[in-house]
Design an enzyme around this catalytic site. Sequence first.
Site, PDB file in Angstrom:
ATOM      1  CG  ASN A 207      -1.526  -0.223 -14.750  1.00  0.00           C
ATOM      2  OD1 ASN A 207      -0.657  -0.591 -13.963  1.00  0.00           O
ATOM      3  ND2 ASN A 207      -2.671   0.313 -14.338  1.00  0.00           N
ATOM      4  CB  ALA A 272      -2.542   2.555  -6.826  1.00  0.00           C
ATOM      5  CE  LYS A 286     -12.281 -18.340 -22.160  1.00  0.00           C
ATOM      6  NZ  LYS A 286     -11.534 -19.584 -22.237  1.00  0.00           N
ATOM      7  CB  ILE A 308      -9.422   7.342  -5.806  1.00  0.00           C
ATOM      8  CG1 ILE A 308     -10.080   6.220  -6.608  1.00  0.00           C
ATOM      9  CG2 ILE A 308      -9.547   7.071  -4.319  1.00  0.00           C
ATOM     10  CD1 ILE A 308      -9.313   4.895  -6.561  1.00  0.00           C
ATOM     11  CG  PHE A 324       3.465   8.438  -7.000  1.00  0.00           C
ATOM     12  CD1 PHE A 324       3.209   8.545  -5.639  1.00  0.00           C
ATOM     13  CD2 PHE A 324       4.742   8.067  -7.407  1.00  0.00           C
ATOM     14  CE1 PHE A 324       4.207   8.299  -4.707  1.00  0.00           C
ATOM     15  CE2 PHE A 324       5.750   7.816  -6.488  1.00  0.00           C
ATOM     16  CZ  PHE A 324       5.482   7.930  -5.132  1.00  0.00           C
ATOM     17  CE  LYS A 338      -1.878  12.971 -14.643  1.00  0.00           C
ATOM     18  NZ  LYS A 338      -1.012  11.927 -15.083  1.00  0.00           N
TER      19      LYS A 338
END
Length: 401
Positions: A207, A272, A286, A308, A324, A338
């Site tokens: 992200n 994070a 790959k 987490i 956050f 949240k």
Amino acid sequence: MDPRRILLAVSGGIAAYKTPELVRALRARGHDVRCMLTAAAERFVTPLVLQTLTGRSVRRELFDAGEEGEIDHIGLADWADLVVIAPATANLMAKMVQGLADDLVSTVLLATRAPLLVAPAMNVNMWGHPATRENVERLRHRGVTFVGPEAGELACGWEGLGRMSDPGRIADAADALLVAPSLRGERVVVTAGGTAEPIDAVRSVTNRSSGKMGFAIAAEAARRGADVVLIAGVTSLPTPHGVRRVDARSALEMREAVLAELDAATIVVKAAAVADFRPAAPSARKIKKEDLGDGASITLELVPNPDILAEISARKGSRTIVGFAAESHDVVEAARRKLARKGCDLIVANDISRADAGFEVDENAVRFVWPSGEVEELPLLPKSGVAAQLFDRIEKLRGGR
Ligand code: PMT
């Protein structure tokens, strides 16, 4: 300003003759000052002068049995609340950038976790040289603060930028950096950056988080005297000064790193951007287009990652835990949900629909969303300012325990 412990590192430039004045300015503000000199500095200022003005012996040698008896170089590094490097030569700054430790001064600068204030002094062309410009940028990037140099007539006969700032100005800059060690005794764990969830040996799902918000939080906690562990996801940022860094790329690695630090942590701030999902079966090799056949498409099956924040909030104890939330719409309502779901003490909600805040940029506009239902909206601030506001709130919470 409460009296604090300032270690003055003097390197070998003509401006070293001003350091007795600097010591007097710092002492006049009540600070306890110790000095350490490079070998070249001793040619410009005598240890005896600095010893007389500080009332403390002056350190010069890395390995000197007599001096070691008093306070060793690590003791000196740990003693300081702030290290002032004045004058700082181009050579000493280059050594700081490289992490060299071949004498007392460079070793202490590598070992200390105290904030660093650098007052450069050198010839105008040395200051303007691309090597010095690059070194200054790299040190700034690591959280080192600069005062000066000033423009004027230089001792070498040239005119321009290169004069060390006046002692009074350096002492003012030192006072500005000496915030109260209000988080001393706290162990702060901060997560920052995005996670990268592997698809195969070379590709991943990730992200836009740059890590800037979390790194600013870690730097602020260190500035306030906390023992800080920064668990860094995907980011190219340098580690802030005085912070221990643990790298963790994927959500699973980040979970492991957070859990390993949890027992000792008193405050956890989870800035994070952790991926909620990861590819179910990442390939160790790959994935090659030719193996799939012409025009073939791939369907990625994603499985949920552990949450987490929810997991550690369930083991909160006396810790303070802050999450956050990056929201593009219904910011407050989503943050409230949240907060309730994850069970932390506070959610810092970002409105990521704004181009001037949130991911990647240097500023952020956040709201503090509290379990009581209260919402505090902050103006657009540098991420360092958001970090300072956050710790003002966290300190109140901890004081109230
Ligand atoms: O890094 P920058 O470029 O400076 O950008 C900063 C930021 C916008 C990334 C940052 O300020 C921010 O908002 N971080 C949280 C982004 C996010 O992942 O929000 P979320 O709503 O998905 O997660 C909510 C909280 O749960 C976060 O604290 C997150 O760390 C945590 N979480 C999420 C998922 C998961 N599996 N485990 C978690 O712990």
